[in-house]
Design a protein around this motif. Structure first.
Motif, mmCIF file in Angstrom:
data_model
loop_
_atom_site.group_PDB
_atom_site.id
_atom_site.type_symbol
_atom_site.label_atom_id
_atom_site.label_comp_id
_atom_site.label_asym_id
_atom_site.label_seq_id
_atom_site.Cartn_x
_atom_site.Cartn_y
_atom_site.Cartn_z
ATOM 1 N N TYR A 407 0.825 -1.208 0.000
ATOM 2 C CA TYR A 407 0.000 0.000 0.000
ATOM 3 C C TYR A 407 0.863 1.263 0.000
ATOM 4 C CZ TYR A 407 -4.302 -2.599 0.843
ATOM 5 O OH TYR A 407 -5.375 -3.439 0.722
ATOM 6 N N ILE A 408 1.928 1.263 0.799
ATOM 7 C CA ILE A 408 2.816 2.421 0.838
ATOM 8 C C ILE A 408 3.472 2.625 -0.528
ATOM 9 C CG2 ILE A 408 4.934 3.352 1.853
ATOM 10 C CD1 ILE A 408 4.148 1.993 4.471
ATOM 11 N N ALA A 409 3.852 1.515 -1.162
ATOM 12 C CA ALA A 409 4.438 1.613 -2.498
ATOM 13 C C ALA A 409 3.436 2.198 -3.490
ATOM 14 C CB ALA A 409 4.908 0.238 -2.968
ATOM 15 N N TYR A 410 2.152 1.907 -3.316
ATOM 16 C CA TYR A 410 1.117 2.507 -4.162
ATOM 17 C C TYR A 410 1.060 4.022 -3.937
ATOM 18 C CZ TYR A 410 -1.029 -2.076 -5.197
ATOM 19 O OH TYR A 410 -1.279 -3.358 -5.625
ATOM 20 N N ALA A 411 1.147 4.409 -2.673
ATOM 21 C CA ALA A 411 0.922 5.808 -2.310
ATOM 22 C C ALA A 411 2.084 6.723 -2.653
ATOM 23 C CB ALA A 411 0.610 5.909 -0.818
ATOM 24 N N LEU A 412 3.321 6.225 -2.596
ATOM 25 C CA LEU A 412 4.486 7.096 -2.776
ATOM 26 C C LEU A 412 4.505 7.819 -4.122
ATOM 27 C CD1 LEU A 412 7.295 5.010 -1.025
ATOM 28 C CD2 LEU A 412 6.397 7.242 -0.323
ATOM 29 N N PRO A 413 4.388 7.124 -5.267
ATOM 30 C CA PRO A 413 4.397 7.880 -6.530
ATOM 31 C C PRO A 413 3.200 8.811 -6.672
ATOM 32 C CG PRO A 413 3.860 5.564 -6.911
ATOM 33 C CD PRO A 413 4.320 5.672 -5.497
ATOM 34 N N ILE A 414 2.057 8.417 -6.117
ATOM 35 C CA ILE A 414 0.889 9.296 -6.156
ATOM 36 C C ILE A 414 1.172 10.558 -5.347
ATOM 37 C CG2 ILE A 414 -1.557 9.518 -5.603
ATOM 38 C CD1 ILE A 414 -1.812 6.481 -5.903
ATOM 39 N N PHE A 415 1.806 10.381 -4.177
ATOM 40 C CA PHE A 415 2.166 11.526 -3.339
ATOM 41 C C PHE A 415 3.119 12.458 -4.080
ATOM 42 C CE2 PHE A 415 5.129 13.432 -0.248
ATOM 43 C CZ PHE A 415 4.233 14.217 0.465
ATOM 44 N N PHE A 416 4.125 11.897 -4.744
ATOM 45 C CA PHE A 416 5.064 12.727 -5.498
ATOM 46 C C PHE A 416 4.359 13.427 -6.666
ATOM 47 C CE2 PHE A 416 8.287 9.396 -4.040
ATOM 48 C CZ PHE A 416 8.667 10.165 -2.946
#
Length: 502
Positions: A407-416
């Motif tokens: 889930y964190i891996a999903y969120a990181l590029p979206i956050f960037f």
């Protein structure tokens, strides 16, 4: 700065748009690009595998909230998962590469942060890969034997499945994965209709849509808390759709079809998953008995539902066991698709020199398959199964790291994308327009929320045996990831490395 053209011309005409975009991003076309949009969808759909996820965790939803958590929690989780999927699909359209989230983070974080962003995303994603092989049965008692048997079934035949995928001439990867998707779709329809039809006792519509089970035996009385814990069954199931991104270098017109694969896999899984939950729940008449370790399935609720439905009507539960066999085949297909997707990540990471022995794992055979990366993924899957025999605690720690890590891996590029790249992001053919930033922020907040929920205690009072070690396991991985960056990786890792002039 204009939009990427996503087309390129050679001597005989126009290249596939995915191939053209890959070249623009600086990579050679080394893998065989022959997957249709349906095949791309099939990978994610087979990994989500509602037959696998719902069947293995139905007891959790039944225990924490029962029908209300199962029905409405599924739609809540499904709705937010679709939002996350839309945010990922938009980025996938712009960067259709096998590296997926790892590559996205590097490009979206900007040149100053690219190496660190891709390193931490890659580490979280690698940990999250374990999740693809961690959808499991039960927690204790007789269920452990069933769990072990299914794990060996899955792990052993993952290797057989990968052999078929990499060596078959007459039965290609596309055909095999389409068969996997068809099995999941037909399996859901058959079981949804068959189980309540065979059952001699059925629940009322009022029970199915309004009954809230608070008798969980875990010392939790708050209805809100119980509902939240029941929600985890749904959210745990609805993962793995990033596989469509990892298969883009083998998908035709990937800048368009990759996003379609992500979104359609989530949408169809939500619809078919709800029908499956609905059908099975109509066969539920006694929650406490289904969860009791004294029943024929040792407290494994959905197995007991299948068994009782046939035993009470025909005097034998063999039909129920055959139904579980349908689920077991879906588990095999889930594992096969997972290992294939994981191998493409290993291929992409090694292409950029991010793995030990990178030249070995990056090697592509005459069939344009990263054969060594495939076998590496299959062997790791098998070894993971072995750890369960030695220590359930160790296995649970891996599952915890995998679930939240993914889930964190999903969120990181979206956050960037919604922060550092908010003004510089160049969308591909599929984009959310002015709603892209809003959808991105909702996605990031949802991932943050469920990461906290996965860390909550599930039993009171809290003791060494009942403590939820998820925060400890995930924290340990975070410390390891950052330490490896500070002590080593920052000196040699530079993020994605192009192998062709764009």
């Amino acid at each position: 700065m204009g939009l990427p053209t996503h087309t390129a011309q050679n001597g005989s005409g126009f290249l596939d748009t995915g191939t053209a975009r890959l070249k623009e991003l600086g990579y050679k076309q080394e893998l065989k690009r022959d997957l249709s949009v349906f095949s791309n969808f099939a990978f994610s759909f087979s990994i989500i595998s509602v037959l696998t996820g719902i069947t293995t965790l139905y007891s959790t939803g039944l225990n924490f909230g029962g029908p209300v958590s199962l029905q409405y929690g599924w739609f809540i989780a499904g709705g937010f998962t679709m939002i996350v999927g839309l945010a990922m699909a938009e980025i996938c359209s712009s960067y259709p590469t096998s590296g997926g989230l790892y590559y996205w983070s590097a490009k979206l974080a900007g040149p100053n942060w690219a190496p660190f962003a891709s390193w931490i995303t890659g580490c979280k994603l690698s940990g999250g890969c374990l999740h693809r092989n961690s959808k499991r049965f039960g927690h204790q008692g007789k269920k452990e034997m069933l769990c072990c048997l299914l794990w060996f079934f899955k792990a052993k035949f993952n290797i057989v499945g990968q052999w078929a995928v990499t060596t078959s001439v007459d039965f290609s990867l596309a055909q095999l994965i389409q068969l996997a998707a068809a099995w999941n779709l037909v399996g859901v329809v058959v079981l949804t209709i068959l189980i309540p039809l065979v059952a001699t006792e059925r629940a009322s519509a009022k029970f199915v849509f309004t009954h809230f089970n608070t008798d969980n035996g875990d010392g939790i009385n708050s209805k809100a808390y119980i509902f939240v814990l029941g929600l985890l069954m749904s959210q745990y199931t609805l993962t793995g759709y990033d596989a469509s991104a990892h298969m883009t270098e083998e998908t035709k017109n990937a800048d368009k079809n990759g996003p379609k694969g992500i979104i359609s896999a989530i949408g169809i899984s939500v619809i078919f998953g709800w029908f499956y939950i609905l059908g099975i729940t109509f066969a539920v008449t006694d929650i406490s008995y289904l969860l009791s370790e004294d029943n024929d399935a040792g407290g494994y609720a959905i197995a007991e539902i299948f068994y009782l439905a046939f035993k009470r009507r025909y005097g034998s539960g063999v039909g129920g066991i055959i139904c579980l066999g349908v689920v077991a085949v879906a588990i095999f297909f889930c594992g096969m698709s997972s290992v294939t997707s994981n191998s493409r990540m290993a291929y992409a990471f090694s292409r950029d020199g991010a793995m030990p022995l990178s030249t070995l794992w990056h090697k592509v055979n005459n069939q344009e398959v990263p054969i060594n990366a495939v076998w590496l993924s299959a062997v790791i899957s098998f070894c993971m199964a072995l750890t369960y025999l030695g220590s359930e605690v160790a296995f649970q720690a891996m599952v915890s790291i995998a679930t939240i890590g993914l889930y964190i891996a999903y969120a990181l590029p979206i956050f960037f994308r919604v922060t550092l790249a908010r003004k510089s992001f160049i969308p591909g053919p599929f984009n959310l327009g002015r709603y892209g930033v809003l959808v991105g922020w909702i996605s990031v907040l949802w991932v943050a929320t469920i990461s906290i929920l996965f860390s909550l205690p599930v039993t009171y009072p809290i003791t060494n045996e009942t403590l939820n070690y998820t925060p400890v396991a995930v924290g340990g991985l975070l410390i390891l990831t950052i330490s490896s960056w500070i002590l080593s990786a920052r000196h040699w890792f530079r993020g994605p490395v192009t192998n062709v002039e764009s």
